[in-house]
Design a protein around this motif. Structure first.
Motif, PDB file in Angstrom:
ATOM      1  N   LYS A  90       1.041  -1.045  -0.174  1.00 62.91           N
ATOM      2  CA  LYS A  90      -0.042  -0.557   0.056  1.00 62.91           C
ATOM      3  C   LYS A  90       0.962   0.620   0.409  1.00 62.91           C
ATOM      4  N   ALA A  91       2.126   1.316   0.744  1.00 61.06           N
ATOM      5  CA  ALA A  91       2.665   2.593   0.947  1.00 61.06           C
ATOM      6  C   ALA A  91       3.465   2.931  -0.658  1.00 61.06           C
ATOM      7  N   VAL A  92       3.510   1.531  -1.235  1.00 63.71           N
ATOM      8  CA  VAL A  92       4.559   1.967  -2.812  1.00 63.71           C
ATOM      9  C   VAL A  92       3.427   2.245  -2.920  1.00 63.71           C
ATOM     10  N   MET A  93       2.232   2.172  -3.125  1.00 67.39           N
ATOM     11  CA  MET A  93       1.355   2.183  -3.944  1.00 67.39           C
ATOM     12  C   MET A  93       1.204   3.941  -4.070  1.00 67.39           C
ATOM     13  N   ASP A  94      -0.027   4.133  -2.281  1.00 67.06           N
ATOM     14  CA  ASP A  94      -0.052   5.542  -2.366  1.00 67.06           C
ATOM     15  C   ASP A  94       1.491   6.578  -3.069  1.00 67.06           C
ATOM     16  N   ASP A  95       2.454   5.808  -2.806  1.00 67.40           N
ATOM     17  CA  ASP A  95       3.931   6.806  -3.285  1.00 67.40           C
ATOM     18  C   ASP A  95       3.748   6.624  -4.756  1.00 67.40           C
ATOM     19  N   GLY A  96       3.810   5.922  -5.683  1.00 69.21           N
ATOM     20  CA  GLY A  96       3.657   6.328  -7.139  1.00 69.21           C
ATOM     21  C   GLY A  96       2.617   6.336  -7.542  1.00 69.21           C
ATOM     22  N   ARG A  97       1.630   6.205  -6.652  1.00 67.95           N
ATOM     23  CA  ARG A  97       0.092   6.652  -7.498  1.00 67.95           C
ATOM     24  C   ARG A  97      -0.518   5.264  -8.094  1.00 67.95           C
ATOM     25  N   PHE A  98       0.069   4.591  -7.970  1.00 64.70           N
ATOM     26  CA  PHE A  98      -0.393   3.085  -8.648  1.00 64.70           C
ATOM     27  C   PHE A  98      -1.934   2.560  -7.767  1.00 64.70           C
ATOM     28  N   ARG A  99      -2.985   1.815  -9.861  1.00 67.34           N
ATOM     29  CA  ARG A  99      -4.044   1.734  -8.809  1.00 67.34           C
ATOM     30  C   ARG A  99      -3.578  -0.303  -8.569  1.00 67.34           C
ATOM     31  N   ARG A 100      -2.585  -0.216  -9.068  1.00 62.42           N
ATOM     32  CA  ARG A 100      -2.414  -2.168  -9.113  1.00 62.42           C
ATOM     33  C   ARG A 100      -0.783  -2.239  -9.170  1.00 62.42           C
ATOM     34  N   LEU A 101      -0.281  -3.150  -8.506  1.00 61.31           N
ATOM     35  CA  LEU A 101       0.849  -3.438  -8.455  1.00 61.31           C
ATOM     36  C   LEU A 101       1.591  -4.777  -8.528  1.00 61.31           C
ATOM     37  N   PRO A 102       2.355  -5.192 -10.042  1.00 58.84           N
ATOM     38  CA  PRO A 102       2.793  -6.681 -10.439  1.00 58.84           C
ATOM     39  C   PRO A 102       3.474  -7.125  -9.414  1.00 58.84           C
ATOM     40  N   VAL A 103       3.065  -8.724  -9.053  1.00 60.41           N
ATOM     41  CA  VAL A 103       3.820  -9.915  -8.591  1.00 60.41           C
ATOM     42  C   VAL A 103       5.171  -9.838  -8.697  1.00 60.41           C
ATOM     43  N   VAL A 104       5.975  -9.841  -8.367  1.00 48.72           N
ATOM     44  CA  VAL A 104       7.313 -10.623  -9.403  1.00 48.72           C
ATOM     45  C   VAL A 104       7.796 -11.241  -8.094  1.00 48.72           C
ATOM     46  N   GLU A 105       8.251 -13.134  -8.784  1.00 49.98           N
ATOM     47  CA  GLU A 105       9.325 -13.105  -7.970  1.00 49.98           C
ATOM     48  C   GLU A 105      10.946 -14.131  -9.026  1.00 49.98           C
ATOM     49  N   ASP A 106      11.787 -14.075  -8.370  1.00 50.17           N
ATOM     50  CA  ASP A 106      12.682 -14.153  -9.461  1.00 50.17           C
ATOM     51  C   ASP A 106      12.682 -13.567 -11.115  1.00 50.17           C
ATOM     52  N   GLY A 107      12.070 -12.409 -11.019  1.00 47.07           N
ATOM     53  CA  GLY A 107      12.124 -12.037 -12.058  1.00 47.07           C
ATOM     54  C   GLY A 107      10.877 -12.346 -12.792  1.00 47.07           C
TER      55      GLY A 107
END
Length: 131
Positions: A24-41
């Motif tokens: 949520k902090a990352v989304m709020d800081d970047g003003r994003f509504r979605r975040l890709p979830v990545v593991e090992d690229g």
């Protein structure tokens, strides 16, 4: 127009083991509504504002992998903008991860990106008509 010309390359991502509070902090800081979830690229999910809202009160103790969506709709860098727009309308989603043949996340395209492309096309057509 290929989606590679419109997408945001190297988007900000989150790890499935991170907490929803961090996401949520990352989304709020970047003003994003979605975040890709990545593991090992590799893309393993997507986390949206709605997913986070469903866990309010437990953001510090809930991991991203407990809230993320995994039935992902993606496109490749070789798909067209039209392909992306059709998928987003059909599935009523606001963003699409762009994934390379090897499963690596290479970008993201959102409704805002598609609107920018639309305005460029309209402006170009207007110049031709009035030019």
């Amino acid at each position: 127009m290929q989606i590679v010309n419109l997408m945001t390359s190297d988007p900000i991502v989150i790890n499935p083991d991170d907490t929803l509070a961090n996401a949520k902090a990352v989304m709020d800081d970047g003003r994003f509504r979605r975040l890709p979830v990545v593991e090992d690229g590799r893309l393993v999910g997507i986390l949206t504002e709605r997913d986070i809202r469903e866990h309010m009160g437990y953001l510090g103790s809930t991991r991203v992998n407990a809230a993320m969506r995994t039935g992902l709709i993606t496109v490749t860098p070789y798909n067209t903008v039209e392909d992306a727009a059709r998928l987003m309308l059909k599935h009523k989603i606001g963003g699409l991860p762009i994934v390379a043949d090897n499963g690596k996340l290479v970008g993201i395209v959102t409704t805002t990106d598609l609107l920018r492309a639309f305005l460029l096309v309209v402006a170009g057509a207007s110049q031709i008509m009035n030019g």
